[in-house]
Design an enzyme around this catalytic site. Structure first.
Site, PDB file in Angstrom:
ATOM      1  N   GLN A   3      49.682  88.310  55.180  1.00 18.66           N
ATOM      2  CA  GLN A   3      49.186  87.654  56.388  1.00 18.66           C
ATOM      3  C   GLN A   3      50.266  87.685  57.467  1.00 18.66           C
ATOM      4  O   GLN A   3      51.383  87.235  57.243  1.00 18.66           O
ATOM      5  CB  GLN A   3      48.786  86.205  56.066  1.00 18.66           C
ATOM      6  CG  GLN A   3      48.178  85.457  57.241  1.00 18.66           C
ATOM      7  CD  GLN A   3      46.852  86.062  57.691  1.00 18.66           C
ATOM      8  OE1 GLN A   3      45.996  86.390  56.882  1.00 18.66           O
ATOM      9  NE2 GLN A   3      46.688  86.229  58.995  1.00 18.66           N
ATOM     10  N   LYS A  48      39.563  84.466  54.040  1.00 19.59           N
ATOM     11  CA  LYS A  48      39.526  85.752  53.335  1.00 19.59           C
ATOM     12  C   LYS A  48      39.212  85.536  51.853  1.00 19.59           C
ATOM     13  O   LYS A  48      38.406  86.265  51.270  1.00 19.59           O
ATOM     14  CB  LYS A  48      40.859  86.496  53.540  1.00 19.59           C
ATOM     15  CG  LYS A  48      41.014  86.990  54.975  1.00 19.59           C
ATOM     16  CD  LYS A  48      42.423  87.447  55.349  1.00 19.59           C
ATOM     17  CE  LYS A  48      42.466  87.733  56.848  1.00 19.59           C
ATOM     18  NZ  LYS A  48      43.811  88.095  57.346  1.00 19.59           N
ATOM     19  N   ASP A  58      44.646  96.281  55.310  1.00 23.28           N
ATOM     20  CA  ASP A  58      44.739  95.936  56.729  1.00 23.28           C
ATOM     21  C   ASP A  58      44.837  97.189  57.602  1.00 23.28           C
ATOM     22  O   ASP A  58      44.683  97.106  58.824  1.00 23.28           O
ATOM     23  CB  ASP A  58      45.986  95.063  56.986  1.00 23.28           C
ATOM     24  CG  ASP A  58      45.628  93.604  57.226  1.00 23.28           C
ATOM     25  OD1 ASP A  58      44.433  93.316  57.471  1.00 23.28           O
ATOM     26  OD2 ASP A  58      46.535  92.752  57.178  1.00 23.28           O
TER      27      ASP A  58
END
Lengths: 328, 328
Positions: free
Chosen positions: B127, B83, B150
């Protein structure tokens, strides 16, 4: 979820499965069992009443529901009256706050805000539709999620589709109860939902397909969502192999006897106003009358899903009062 | 939605349909077109880079993404590195905030809170999975919805399933882009999703079935959601008549060549680690290799959906930076 809860659910599931085997709830062709929504709704209301009676006899105050109606739509007025009457029946204190259709959005938001802050108000419901000069979404999201007994607040919607405990929308909850209380098996079965509306079709599809181990007690069925752009021959094909069919399309005779699998369960959420054979106005669902010659279980219209919506509103109000959902 | 937007969409839809007729994207049996996720992801990243270059050359600051990693799971570390690298590639400023696995939930919430309040941070991503002593839901809901790149915050989830503009989850967004950019027609077609996870299968089913006129640009396909309790013979039956099959089940060889309809589009979201024929570890999807002899379009694994997830994360970060979703 705790291990204990998981184990309990698993035991309950096997018990349910074994009971079903012994009782064989699926009648043979020609004798569809009519799912009496009026009676099931009455049973639920009596369960709620018994619980409220017990709580109030122990010294607690009654639950309270505030229903807000903006404008003078006659159908909305009837719905509000039915809700107020149901409250009386089960021992929920209620009020109808009626406002003129010219009410501004700000004014309505102020009313909602006051109700949010009032600790004596457990449930708040704004009767939809609101007048066109208002944003329905803004209104729904203004109600505090913990008092949102319609289950339309974005946080309740978000929690619901994640199988988390929440205030769920009343009509899908009613459909769920009809299926459960009719002893219809859903685990691993094929379900078809006709209609993808955000308050009915979509949430019913969520309840049908999702994990029974989640907080929403969903049904674990393989679920097909059909809608206005499903070609008729494809709709027919999906319905023909469905064990559970739920229609919420608002289309008269969408489902006919030649389309359904013998013994299937048909839940008709449609409400269509037509002119009956005697020239008088009549209310019918999406499912042709003859389907009951083939289906195993079927809901009538009226008297099927309709009464359940109000019963589940009572249930949600009781849950809000008991603060059963406490994670907002 | 405004009338103008509605009309534009309608025109675009007809244009797309007519283009499809002329180009005939569906190859005949034996020559499945491989959907090159790596290339499409690269195209998207280059589009994003061009837009960011233009904004920054006009004097604006770069977008900024903060990625929080708790613990030392090696796979998570790889994902975070990918990322951060993608950010560099497209011109997004980024930071990886790495915390020991013993970090308390309160401490992590404090970190998130500081990032929420920092106007120089546009996107925040924790994460997953977080260590077991933390509640994943609490963490996801702690990120401000407008920075939730997200798309896991309950408000983004709730908005998403109502077809409202929001930050959508990256993998479903990636699948959507693969389908759109491959010119696969979805309107009124049959789609099957295998897997009902809340971050992948369920939201993909939402995008497939929902109304193309909504803010999520959904696909208007009749959609069947299959899952672990779908009997194998039923899965086969549904897949056999599907025009679009999306697998996100994590089951090797779930879909074989004899199951799919010639010319269908197969999107393989599965990531399974197996021992390859040469005895070495290998990554495969849910779809058997031979399916490409029958399908019209197919994504490889690796190199299909995988690269798209990161590309769409970049897209979400850019959207958060531009404050495109402003209704929170």
């Amino acid at each position: 979820m705790s291990l204990c809860k998981l184990m309990m659910r698993s035991v309950l599931k096997s018990l349910r499965a074994s009971t079903l085997c012994r009782l064989d709830h699926t009648p043979s062709r020609g004798v569809a069992s009519i799912i009496d929504g009026k009676k099931i709704a009455e049973d639920i209301k009596m369960e709620i009443k018994a619980e409220i009676d017990q709580l109030t006899s122990g010294g607690q105050r009654q639950p309270h529901l505030s229903v807000v109606l903006v404008g003078d739509d006659p159908a909305s007025a009837v719905y509000v009256r039915n809700k107020i009457n149901a409250c009386k029946r089960v021992g929920i204190n209620s009020e109808a706050i009626v406002k003129p259709s010219a009410t501004s959005e700000t004014e309505l938001l102020d009313t909602i805000s006051a109700l949010n802050e009032n600790p004596g108000v457990d449930g708040i419901l704004v009767q939809l539709p609101v007048p066109e000069h208002m944003n329905e979404r803004v209104i729904c999201n203004a109600i505090h999620p913990s008092k949102d007994v319609d289950g339309f607040h974005v946080v309740n919607v978000g929690r619901f589709v994640q199988d988390m405990d929440c205030l769920m929308p009343c009509t899908p909850l009613g459909v769920q109860q009809l299926i459960i209380r009719s002893g219809v098996e859903t685990f691993g079965k094929n379900a078809v939902v006709c209609g993808r509306s955000k308050n009915v079709g979509m949430p019913i599809a969520m309840l049908l397909h999702a994990d029974g181990e989640g907080d929403t007690n969903a049904f674990d069925a393989t679920t097909t969502l059909c809608h206005r752009y499903t070609p008729p021959e494809q709709l027919r094909r999906f319905v023909q192999t469905a064990d559970i069919v739920v229609t919420a399309a608002g289309v008269v005779n969408l489902i006919t006897a030649d389309m359904v699998k013998p013994g299937c369960c048909v839940i008709d959420v449609g409400i269509n106003r037509i002119v009956g054979p005697n020239g008088k106005p009549q209310i019918v669902g999406d499912v042709d009358f003859e389907v009951r010659q083939v289906a195993g279980h079927i809901t009538p219209v009226p008297g099927g899903v309709g009464p359940m919506t109000v019963a589940m509103l009572m249930k949600n109000t009781l849950r809000a009062y008991k603060k059963e959902v406490n994670e907002f």
